[in-house]
Design a protein around this motif. Structure first.
Motif, PDB file in Angstrom:
ATOM      1  N   ASP A   1       9.408   6.112 -65.218  1.00  0.00           N
ATOM      2  CA  ASP A   1       9.787   7.041 -64.150  1.00  0.00           C
ATOM      3  C   ASP A   1       9.056   8.375 -64.281  1.00  0.00           C
ATOM      4  O   ASP A   1       8.730   9.014 -63.290  1.00  0.00           O
TER       5      ASP A   1
ATOM      6  N   ILE B   1       5.889   8.496 -62.383  1.00  0.00           N
ATOM      7  CA  ILE B   1       6.074   8.798 -60.958  1.00  0.00           C
ATOM      8  C   ILE B   1       6.216  10.301 -60.761  1.00  0.00           C
ATOM      9  O   ILE B   1       5.604  10.886 -59.869  1.00  0.00           O
TER      10      ILE B   1
ATOM     11  N   ASN C   1       2.869  10.836 -58.786  1.00  0.00           N
ATOM     12  CA  ASN C   1       3.141  10.618 -57.362  1.00  0.00           C
ATOM     13  C   ASN C   1       4.589  10.971 -57.017  1.00  0.00           C
ATOM     14  O   ASN C   1       5.326  10.129 -56.493  1.00  0.00           O
TER      15      ASN C   1
ATOM     16  N   LEU D   1       5.946  10.330 -53.358  1.00  0.00           N
ATOM     17  CA  LEU D   1       6.317   8.965 -52.974  1.00  0.00           C
ATOM     18  C   LEU D   1       7.810   8.765 -53.210  1.00  0.00           C
ATOM     19  O   LEU D   1       8.517   8.225 -52.352  1.00  0.00           O
ATOM     20  N   PHE D   2       8.282   9.221 -54.366  1.00  0.00           N
ATOM     21  CA  PHE D   2       9.716   9.144 -54.671  1.00  0.00           C
ATOM     22  C   PHE D   2      10.532  10.032 -53.731  1.00  0.00           C
ATOM     23  O   PHE D   2      11.576   9.613 -53.225  1.00  0.00           O
TER      24      PHE D   2
ATOM     25  N   GLU E   1      12.224   4.506 -59.531  1.00  0.00           N
ATOM     26  CA  GLU E   1      11.196   3.543 -59.119  1.00  0.00           C
ATOM     27  C   GLU E   1      11.636   2.761 -57.890  1.00  0.00           C
ATOM     28  O   GLU E   1      10.813   2.437 -57.026  1.00  0.00           O
TER      29      GLU E   1
ATOM     30  N   ALA F   1      10.933   4.845 -54.941  1.00  0.00           N
ATOM     31  CA  ALA F   1       9.486   4.992 -54.734  1.00  0.00           C
ATOM     32  C   ALA F   1       8.896   3.789 -54.000  1.00  0.00           C
ATOM     33  O   ALA F   1       7.795   3.883 -53.438  1.00  0.00           O
TER      34      ALA F   1
END
Length: 221
Positions: A50, A53, A57, A60-61, A169, A172
């Protein structure tokens, strides 16, 4: 919700519960506020997916959380991150601040009339707070200790209000399902649990790191 349900996206936190089905448990009408909790506690030994992320990115989450909030009529999203993740907390907070500055979070998002807030909450590093009810107790300021079920979070969660808990996740994956369509997503990886997974590989291996691969990939591969 229907699109996510048809995609057969399953929770990436470990329990593999169908995400769209979980969203349907949230009551459509509620006199009380509704909450979404994004579980980024990630305190299992050797887990560090995680935080990738958060670092590479986070938007995105964030977008996935906003789509989930819109689908369920949620007006506050709590992002729970383990306290030891000081660097990643800063990175995620910067991304949230940028999203607020561009009116993707807050009042009247993109002129839609929909509003939701996003709050980053740091845990104190208790392993048990990865469990959803202990996580909610921690956000409320109490000892991170699991609750007896029922009642379940969708009926009686944060401060006695309807609450849905999803893994970082998991959320995401949502923007990809919405942009590509449930049929495309459902054809990636294993039919019973489609999509890709982030695998944290560590220990006595040649190339440790986080790898993304379709579900159903063998460890030997």
């Amino acid at each position: 919700t229907d699109e996510v349900k048809k995609s057969n996206l399953r929770g990436r936190g470990g329990a593999c519960f169908p995400t769209g089905l979980k969203w349907t448990f949230m009551p459509k009408q509620s006199a009380k506020p509704k909450y979404l909790c994004a579980n980024g506690d990630e305190s299992e030994p050797g887990t560090f997916k995680d935080r990738q992320i958060f670092e590479f990115n986070p938007h995105l989450f964030i977008e996935g959380s906003l789509i989930a909030a819109h689908a369920m009529g949620v007006q506050t999203v709590y992002v729970y991150v383990r306290g030891e993740y000081a660097k990643w907390v800063k990175l995620l907070q910067k991304a949230i601040d940028d999203a607020y500055a561009n009116h993707y979070i807050g009042e009247n998002i993109l002129g839609s009339g929909f509003r939701t807030e996003m709050v980053l909450y740091k845990g104190a590093g208790a392993y048990i707070c990865g469990e959803e009810s202990a996580l909610m107790n921690s956000i409320e300021g109490d000892r991170g200790y699991p609750r007896v079920k029922p009642p379940f979070p969708a009926q009686n969660g944060l401060w006695g209000c309807p609450t849905t808990i999803n893994n970082i996740e998991t959320l995401a994956n949502v923007p990809i399902i919405i942009s590509r369509g449930w049929e495309w997503f459902s054809k990636v990886g294993s039919p019973k649990q489609p999509g890709t997974l982030l695998f944290g590989i560590s220990g006595h291996v040649n190339k440790p790191g986080v790898y993304e691969a379709p579900t159903g990939t063998f460890l030997t591969e």
